[in-house]
Design an enzyme around this catalytic site. Structure first.
Site, short mmCIF file in Angstrom:
data_model
loop_
_atom_site.label_atom_id
_atom_site.label_comp_id
_atom_site.label_asym_id
_atom_site.label_seq_id
_atom_site.Cartn_x
_atom_site.Cartn_y
_atom_site.Cartn_z
N ASP A 207 0.81 -1.21 0.00
CA ASP A 207 0.00 0.00 0.00
C ASP A 207 0.85 1.27 0.00
OD1 ASP A 207 -2.28 -1.48 -0.06
OD2 ASP A 207 -2.90 -1.05 2.00
N ASP B 100 -1.10 13.35 21.23
CA ASP B 100 0.17 13.15 20.54
C ASP B 100 0.10 13.65 19.11
OD1 ASP B 100 1.17 11.99 22.80
OD2 ASP B 100 1.21 9.94 22.03
N LEU C 266 -7.49 3.90 11.54
CA LEU C 266 -8.05 2.67 12.10
C LEU C 266 -7.23 2.19 13.29
CD1 LEU C 266 -10.08 0.33 11.93
CD2 LEU C 266 -8.51 -0.79 10.32
#
Length: 292
Positions: free
Chosen positions: A74, A177, A192
């Site tokens: 990917d 963060d 996700l």
């Protein structure tokens, strides 16, 4: 058919699959151009490959190819976004990496997939991109992303404060963060893993996902992709990291970032019977009972 081959270092364990691909394309007499840094990799495994030439960037591809074959994972496919840009050139992802949500053609499906491509038995899955606008050119002339925009701290472990507005309405100041703004395509990536929802392609949304927020009641939120999202960052650091897919830049405290929907779509080649939900079930092992 004119095909552009794009990839990185694929590793010796994938030599056989690469050679299968090259041989099949040769049988169809496909006209091949190869990404210039990738050519030494291919020629190391297959010295007999016949090519029309090499390419280095977007200007070499536009009007000169019918499809890009992304060979890798990917991350490799995401790198094709800045190559094809708004040209509309379709991209087929051949997965020689690991999970492969976008590069959905597995090693064992290369030959059937090429057969379908060369006979025109495929469709195009149009994916939305997001666009970053700012007072200066952080990422050069191309500031669009297929997956996400991410803001992270840079030089310390201290929390950063990210002020977010949607259509000029104040949403929240995230003590965290970092923050992710993802497209539906990017909802299965960093978002996700940070607790964001899976959003199906074509749903016309953006997902705003905080990374490790200090306030535990803070949750991801979905907004329309017609919205304009404004972001400003504060913190102890003098610089912060901002990324568009695999590209990374640096911003200053208080610098305003504007995220919108890009005015073009990314054409992902879809082979018959490989829809989004089938990919989700396969990659995330939905319905798999380990007891059997």
């Amino acid at each position: 058919m004119k095909l552009a081959l794009f990839g990185k270092d694929i590793g010796e364990r994938n030599e056989g699959y690469l050679n299968q691909l090259i041989r099949r394309l040769d049988e169809y007499h496909a006209e091949l151009i190869v990404y210039d840094p990738f050519y030494p990799v291919i020629s190391r495994f297959n010295k007999n490959i016949k090519i029309q030439g090499t390419f280095k960037g977007h200007d070499d591809l536009a009007g000169n190819t019918d499809m890009v074959l992304s060979i890798g994972g990917d991350g490799t496919l995401l790198d094709t976004v800045s190559l094809v840009q708004d040209s509309g050139i379709p991209v087929l992802g051949i997965n020689l990496g690991r999970l492969g949500f976008l590069s959905s053609i597995s090693r064992d499906s290369i030959i059937p997939a090429i057969d379908k491509v060369m006979t025109g038995d495929y469709s195009l899955d149009q994916r939305t991109l997001l666009r970053l606008e700012s007072s200066r050119s952080i990422f050069g002339e191309f500031s669009d992303a297929l997956n996400d925009l991410t803001i992270n701290r840079k030089d310390s472990t201290a929390l950063i404060v990210i002020h977010v507005y949607v259509d000029d309405m104040f949403l929240n100041s995230y003590w965290a963060d970092g923050l992710i703004v993802a497209t539906p395509t990017g909802s299965t990536a960093y978002s996700l893993s940070s607790g964001g929802p899976i959003v199906s392609p074509g749903s016309e949304n953006f997902v705003i996902t905080p990374i490790a927020p200090h306030n535990l009641t803070i949750r991801p939120i979905i907004v329309s992709d017609n919205s304009e999202i404004k972001i400003k960052v504060e913190g102890r650091d003098k610089k912060f990291l901002v990324s568009l897919d695999s590209r990374t830049g640096i911003i200053d405290p208080g610098e305003e970032l504007i995220i919108k929907k890009a005015d073009f779509k990314f054409n992902l080649v879809k082979i018959e019977n490989r829809d989004f939900f089938a990919t989700i079930r396969d990659k995330l092992k939905w319905g798999l009972d380990a007891r059997n």
